[in-house]
Design a protein around this motif. Structure first.
Motif, PDB file in Angstrom:
ATOM      1  N   ASP A  66       0.824  -1.210   0.000  1.00 38.80           N
ATOM      2  CA  ASP A  66       0.000   0.000   0.000  1.00 38.80           C
ATOM      3  C   ASP A  66       0.860   1.263   0.000  1.00 38.80           C
ATOM      4  O   ASP A  66       0.495   2.261  -0.620  1.00 38.80           O
ATOM      5  CB  ASP A  66      -0.939   0.014   1.208  1.00 38.80           C
ATOM      6  CG  ASP A  66      -2.039  -1.040   1.109  1.00 38.80           C
ATOM      7  OD1 ASP A  66      -2.252  -1.585   0.001  1.00 38.80           O
ATOM      8  OD2 ASP A  66      -2.667  -1.331   2.147  1.00 38.80           O
ATOM      9  N   GLY A  67       2.008   1.212   0.683  1.00 30.93           N
ATOM     10  CA  GLY A  67       2.908   2.356   0.696  1.00 30.93           C
ATOM     11  C   GLY A  67       3.419   2.695  -0.692  1.00 30.93           C
ATOM     12  O   GLY A  67       3.490   3.868  -1.074  1.00 30.93           O
ATOM     13  N   VAL A  68       3.758   1.669  -1.456  1.00 33.44           N
ATOM     14  CA  VAL A  68       4.231   1.897  -2.823  1.00 33.44           C
ATOM     15  C   VAL A  68       3.064   2.311  -3.725  1.00 33.44           C
ATOM     16  O   VAL A  68       3.167   3.272  -4.485  1.00 33.44           O
ATOM     17  CB  VAL A  68       4.957   0.654  -3.386  1.00 33.44           C
ATOM     18  CG1 VAL A  68       5.322   0.845  -4.849  1.00 33.44           C
ATOM     19  CG2 VAL A  68       6.212   0.344  -2.566  1.00 33.44           C
ATOM     20  N   LEU A  69       1.942   1.601  -3.623  1.00 31.87           N
ATOM     21  CA  LEU A  69       0.784   1.919  -4.475  1.00 31.87           C
ATOM     22  C   LEU A  69       0.223   3.318  -4.209  1.00 31.87           C
ATOM     23  O   LEU A  69      -0.403   3.905  -5.087  1.00 31.87           O
ATOM     24  CB  LEU A  69      -0.332   0.891  -4.286  1.00 31.87           C
ATOM     25  CG  LEU A  69      -0.161  -0.419  -5.037  1.00 31.87           C
ATOM     26  CD1 LEU A  69      -1.246  -1.402  -4.629  1.00 31.87           C
ATOM     27  CD2 LEU A  69      -0.182  -0.207  -6.537  1.00 31.87           C
ATOM     28  N   GLY A  70       0.451   3.844  -3.015  1.00 30.41           N
ATOM     29  CA  GLY A  70      -0.090   5.146  -2.657  1.00 30.41           C
ATOM     30  C   GLY A  70       0.826   6.317  -2.951  1.00 30.41           C
ATOM     31  O   GLY A  70       0.432   7.467  -2.754  1.00 30.41           O
ATOM     32  N   ASN A  71       2.034   6.061  -3.462  1.00 31.67           N
ATOM     33  CA  ASN A  71       2.955   7.180  -3.696  1.00 31.67           C
ATOM     34  C   ASN A  71       2.632   7.930  -4.997  1.00 31.67           C
ATOM     35  O   ASN A  71       1.843   7.470  -5.821  1.00 31.67           O
ATOM     36  CB  ASN A  71       4.423   6.728  -3.618  1.00 31.67           C
ATOM     37  CG  ASN A  71       4.883   5.866  -4.772  1.00 31.67           C
ATOM     38  OD1 ASN A  71       4.405   5.965  -5.898  1.00 31.67           O
ATOM     39  ND2 ASN A  71       5.856   5.004  -4.498  1.00 31.67           N
ATOM     40  N   ALA A  72       3.243   9.090  -5.148  1.00 36.15           N
ATOM     41  CA  ALA A  72       2.953   9.963  -6.297  1.00 36.15           C
ATOM     42  C   ALA A  72       3.293   9.289  -7.629  1.00 36.15           C
ATOM     43  O   ALA A  72       2.554   9.436  -8.612  1.00 36.15           O
ATOM     44  CB  ALA A  72       3.708  11.277  -6.162  1.00 36.15           C
ATOM     45  N   SER A  74       3.239   6.047  -8.314  1.00 36.53           N
ATOM     46  CA  SER A  74       2.219   5.036  -8.614  1.00 36.53           C
ATOM     47  C   SER A  74       0.938   5.685  -9.135  1.00 36.53           C
ATOM     48  O   SER A  74       0.318   5.180 -10.076  1.00 36.53           O
ATOM     49  CB  SER A  74       1.927   4.187  -7.377  1.00 36.53           C
ATOM     50  OG  SER A  74       3.035   3.376  -7.073  1.00 36.53           O
ATOM     51  N   LYS A  75       0.545   6.806  -8.559  1.00 38.83           N
ATOM     52  CA  LYS A  75      -0.643   7.531  -9.045  1.00 38.83           C
ATOM     53  C   LYS A  75      -0.432   7.958 -10.496  1.00 38.83           C
ATOM     54  O   LYS A  75      -1.326   7.824 -11.340  1.00 38.83           O
ATOM     55  CB  LYS A  75      -0.941   8.754  -8.168  1.00 38.83           C
ATOM     56  CG  LYS A  75      -1.218   8.431  -6.722  1.00 38.83           C
ATOM     57  CD  LYS A  75      -2.487   7.646  -6.540  1.00 38.83           C
ATOM     58  CE  LYS A  75      -2.756   7.414  -5.061  1.00 38.83           C
ATOM     59  NZ  LYS A  75      -3.597   6.259  -4.815  1.00 38.83           N
TER      60      LYS A  75
END
Length: 167
Positions: A66-72, A74-75
């Motif tokens: 989730d930390g990786v998926l939630g970073n700028a 990943s967005k």
């Protein structure tokens, strides 16, 4: 030769539609920051991170994922995937050690450094493009070819790589 003909449209797509945004500051700055943060990681550290990620894929705790998926980054990659109208199944960016920096979807592992997609792009140096054979992807369960490209900074120094799963 027949296989090369099948992969040529994927290579053309990467050149025309993917490469133009690979120098976006969101990508470059995220890779540079992670390269600095991971500079002193040894192989045992990388293996431990990969093991934790793999456990999260199958488990209930997804804090690392989730930390990786939630970073700028990943967005940004999720937006690029959505804008592809189904041509892109997944996108992930790796640092100089082959560790995930950002991704459109969870990958099955965190460390790509031991795989051809990283070794034949980042490992081959500046401007390298590697298009893998068409196969069923473990993460997406779709038939795709993974195209991997070395990402370089503004001085032309390779700093990471990107893999794009093309439907």
């Amino acid at each position: 030769m027949a296989q090369d003909a099948k992969l040529a449209p994927i290579s053309d797509y990467v050149t025309s539609d993917i490469k133009p945004w690979l120098n976006d500051p969101v990508i470059i700055e995220a890779i540079k920051a992670q390269n600095a943060a991971n500079a002193n990681l040894g192989q045992a550290d990388i293996d431990a991170l990969d093991k934790k990620w793999r456990a999260e894929v199958d488990g209930s705790d997804h804090s690392m994922i989730d930390g990786v998926l939630g970073n700028a980054l990943s967005k940004f990659l999720q937006e690029k995937k959505a804008a592809s109208n189904g041509k892109i199944a997944e996108i992930f960016v790796m640092d100089a050690k082959g560790l995930n920096v950002g991704q459109s979807d969870p990958t099955s592992d965190y460390w790509q450094g031991d795989e051809g997609k990283f070794q034949k792009s980042f490992g081959a140096g500046k401007d390298a493009v590697f298009v893998d054979d068409i196969e069923k992807d473990e993460s997406t369960q779709a038939l795709q070819s993974q195209a991997s490209v070395t990402i370089s900074d503004d001085k032309g120094t390779p700093i990471g790589a990107i893999t794009v799963g093309v439907n």
